[in-house]
Design an enzyme around this catalytic site. Structure first.
Site, PDB file in Angstrom:
ATOM      1  N   SER A  45       0.821  -1.208   0.000  1.00  0.00           N
ATOM      2  CA  SER A  45       0.000   0.000   0.000  1.00  0.00           C
ATOM      3  C   SER A  45       0.861   1.267   0.000  1.00  0.00           C
ATOM      4  CB  SER A  45      -0.936  -0.036   1.208  1.00  0.00           C
ATOM      5  OG  SER A  45      -1.937   0.928   1.090  1.00  0.00           O
TER       6      SER A  45
ATOM      7  N   ASP B 247      -8.602  -5.048  -6.021  1.00  0.00           N
ATOM      8  CA  ASP B 247      -8.221  -4.095  -4.982  1.00  0.00           C
ATOM      9  C   ASP B 247      -8.877  -2.746  -5.242  1.00  0.00           C
ATOM     10  OD1 ASP B 247      -6.966  -2.472  -3.142  1.00  0.00           O
ATOM     11  OD2 ASP B 247      -4.965  -2.664  -4.024  1.00  0.00           O
TER      12      ASP B 247
END
Ligand code: NAG
Ligand code: NAG
Ligand code: NAG
Ligand code: NAG
Ligand code: NAG
Ligand code: NAG
Length: 536
Positions: free
Chosen positions: A180, A465
């Site tokens: 991330s 995602d």
């Protein structure tokens, strides 16, 4: 990317304001327990320069002070000659990353290659704060370039008590891993300090690395849900949102108040606070108290089924009569059209979300209201404050409704909603101020954006995602995504996967579901190739 179980951005862990400023004292010597058996991890600190760029006008008036940056390491699998894996902590504290050493990706790679694993906490997170408070001036050193410079400095100056030999970079292959925000920082670190840069760091894997910055992010956050959730769920929410936005467009305050009251949220004054609260089971903007699509996971050890519960509640057949009655209650405002599944939606919010505000003062900032400038201006250190600062200055991606087509969140949620928090939280200081109308995306995108390339840097992303469209495998990326045959630029988009799903492990690769198992086998090969290049 966003922290979960954070209730209304600053509500959790909000300590009283401290008057002192200046470097914080050491936390050397504390320990964190392993989930698995074995000795607890000892927490060490390194004296890290606050300002790595004494010549840059960006950091005037500059400081020569250092701060204590926390790290832990695991030498269980280490054999002399093995690599060092540096796991970048990102926007949470070091303790919440332990799983990566015990069963996750770092453990997998350490085991496969006789490596040593380290978790380094980012500056301005956990207990690695340069100052006692986080005023706008004190936050001036919270930038991407300072954060990644920490990684390079750390690799050169680390001490690893009890480990024989000198493992500092560049004498040992250092391989970074981050997921991330930390995935982006991994990519930026390898680009700047790796083989394409100063040659200090040997390689890295960026998992769901959010390498692209833009102001608003309407593209994909809610799209995977729209696309992959059950169709009857998506169209129910879409139709409810359309009707709500119709009432907003009509400025029908009476009907809107009735809608809020159906959810038990009549007290919420700002329509955007209401829109955000009913969107919590889907996530964002910026924060949400229960788990969402982003928290689904391939392993029940790490995931949560909240999203599926929500969607099955909304679409349940034969609901209680009082829920169905609600579907018809507002029909008088929408040309007689009932609001299908509104009662189910409202009942879920009342049952699951409202109890999170035990005071019942729903408009308060400690509950679902956000319209309190004083609250945001509090300067106490906190991960949410640091994260908001990065959002407002460099990273952006304010979650907003899509400009056209069906929407799962109300169109009242636009950039102004997030920007007001930025403006309230970070008034101009003496030396530093945030950009006025959203982040300066150049700080982030100049590293390469969607054309990102650095030697021995791997990109691994998840197809479903919610942050995919700001990752290397974004649907907006201009070029086909191909790995190079020389092994220098590996890439892999995992079918069906969410946000850095490859970072989780269950201590037995063979027992993992097929796409994750093969992602892990790929990551081992990627690193093996990097290490082969090292031996040459
Ligand atoms: C350890 O190795 C690094 C380079 O890999 C070198 O710069 C440093 O001086 C070494 N430290 C010691 C104590 O030998
Ligand atoms: C509704 O959600 C709860 C959890 O909040 C879950 O236990 C229950 O099974 C769900 N109901 C349906 C019909 O799926
Ligand atoms: C219907 O009644 C149940 C049981 O009292 C309650 O939990 C639920 O919130 C009600 N539904 C609505 C839409 O208020
Ligand atoms: C706003 O937040 C401040 C600081 O948390 C608090 O003291 C104050 O009571 C809040 N004001 C309102 C109107 O809720
Ligand atoms: C944004 O940052 C870049 C440096 O990264 C700078 O050159 C540019 O002037 C900044 N833009 C604005 C509008 O401040
Ligand atoms: C790992 O999982 C595989 C496949 O489920 C199983 O056959 C094997 O026994 C497991 N190994 C261990 C050590 O548990």
């Amino acid at each position: 990317m966003h922290l979960i179980n954070l209730f209304c951005l600053y509500a959790s862990g909000f300590a009283s304001v401290q008057a002192l400023s200046g470097p914080i004292s050491s936390s050397d010597g504390s320990i964190v327990r392993r989930q698995s058996s074995g000795d607890p991890y000892k927490i060490y600190t390194i004296d890290q320069p606050i300002d790595h760029f004494p010549d840059s006008p960006r950091y005037e008036p500059h400081t020569k002070a250092t701060f204590k940056q926390r790290y832990i390491f695991d030498k269980t699998y280490y054999k002399p000659g093995g690599p060092v894996y540096l796991y970048i902590g990102g926007e949470v504290n070091l303790e919440s990353r332990l799983e990566n050493l015990e069963s996750g990706i770092i453990k997998i790679l350490m085991q496969a290659t006789d490596g040593l694993g380290i978790i380094l906490e980012n500056r301005y997170y956990g207990e690695s704060y340069p100052f006692d408070t986080s005023t706008t001036d004190q936050l001036a050193y919270l930038t991407t370039e300072q954060t990644i410079a920490d990684n390079a400095y750390f690799a050169q100056h680390v001490t690893l008590p009890g480990v024989e030999g000198n493992l500092s970079a560049p004498g040992t292959p250092w391989i970074l891993y981050g997921g991330s925000l930390a995935g982006a920082q991994t990519a930026f670190s390898v680009k700047t300090y790796g083989g394409s840069g100063t040659g200090l760091l040997w390689g890295g894997i960026a998992a769901s690395g959010v390498i692209h910055s833009q102001h608003a992010y309407p593209e994909w956050y809610y799209n995977p849900i729209q696309k992959f959730a059950a169709g009857d769920f998506s169209i129910s929410i879409n139709a409810i949102i359309d009707k709500m936005d119709y009432l907003v467009a009509q400025k029908n305050t009476k009907a809107i108040q009735e809608l809020k009251e159906i959810f038990g949220l009549g007290a919420l004054k700002d329509i955007r606070d209401f829109a955000m609260t009913i969107a919590f089971p889907l996530g964002g903007p910026m924060n949400y108290p229960t788990s969402t699509w982003q928290e689904l996971n391939w392993s029940p050890l790490y995931g949560s089924d909240d999203f599926w519960d929500f969607s099955n509640n909304v679409t349940q057949l034969n609901p209680p009569a009082n829920n169905t009655a609600v579907d018809h209650q507002l029909a008088k405002y929408t040309h007689g059209e009932p609001w299908l599944n509104l009662g189910n939606y409202a009942a879920y919010v009342k049952r699951v979300l409202l109890p999170l505000c035990p005071s019942g003062d729903y408009n308060d900032v400690t509950c679902f209201g956000t319209q309190n400038q004083t609250f945001y201006a509090e300067v106490a250190n906190g991960g949410s404050r640091s994260y908001l600062y990065t959002t407002c200055t460099e990273m952006g991606v304010y979650q907003v409704a899509q400009p056209s087509g069906p929407s799962l969140i109300s169109r009242v949620l636009q950039v102004d909603y997030t920007q007001q928090w930025c403006d309230w939280a970070f008034p101009p200081g003496k030396y530093n101020s945030i950009p006025k109308n959203g982040p300066n995306v150049t700080w982030y995108n100049h590293y390469g954006d969607f054309n990102f390339k650095a030697d021995r840097l791997a990109f691994i992303d998840g197809e479903q995602d919610v942050w995919r469209d700001i990752c290397y495998h974004s649907r907006a990326a201009p070029n086909p995504r191909y790995s190079s045959v020389d092994g220098l630029h590996p890439e892999h988009l995992i079918a069906g996967a969410g946000h850095h799903w490859d970072s989780y492990g269950i201590n037995n690769i063979s027992a993992e579901p097929q796409f994750i198992r093969n992602a892990h086998l790929w990551e081992i090969r990627v690193v093996d190739r990097f290490l082969e290049m090292w031996s040459k």
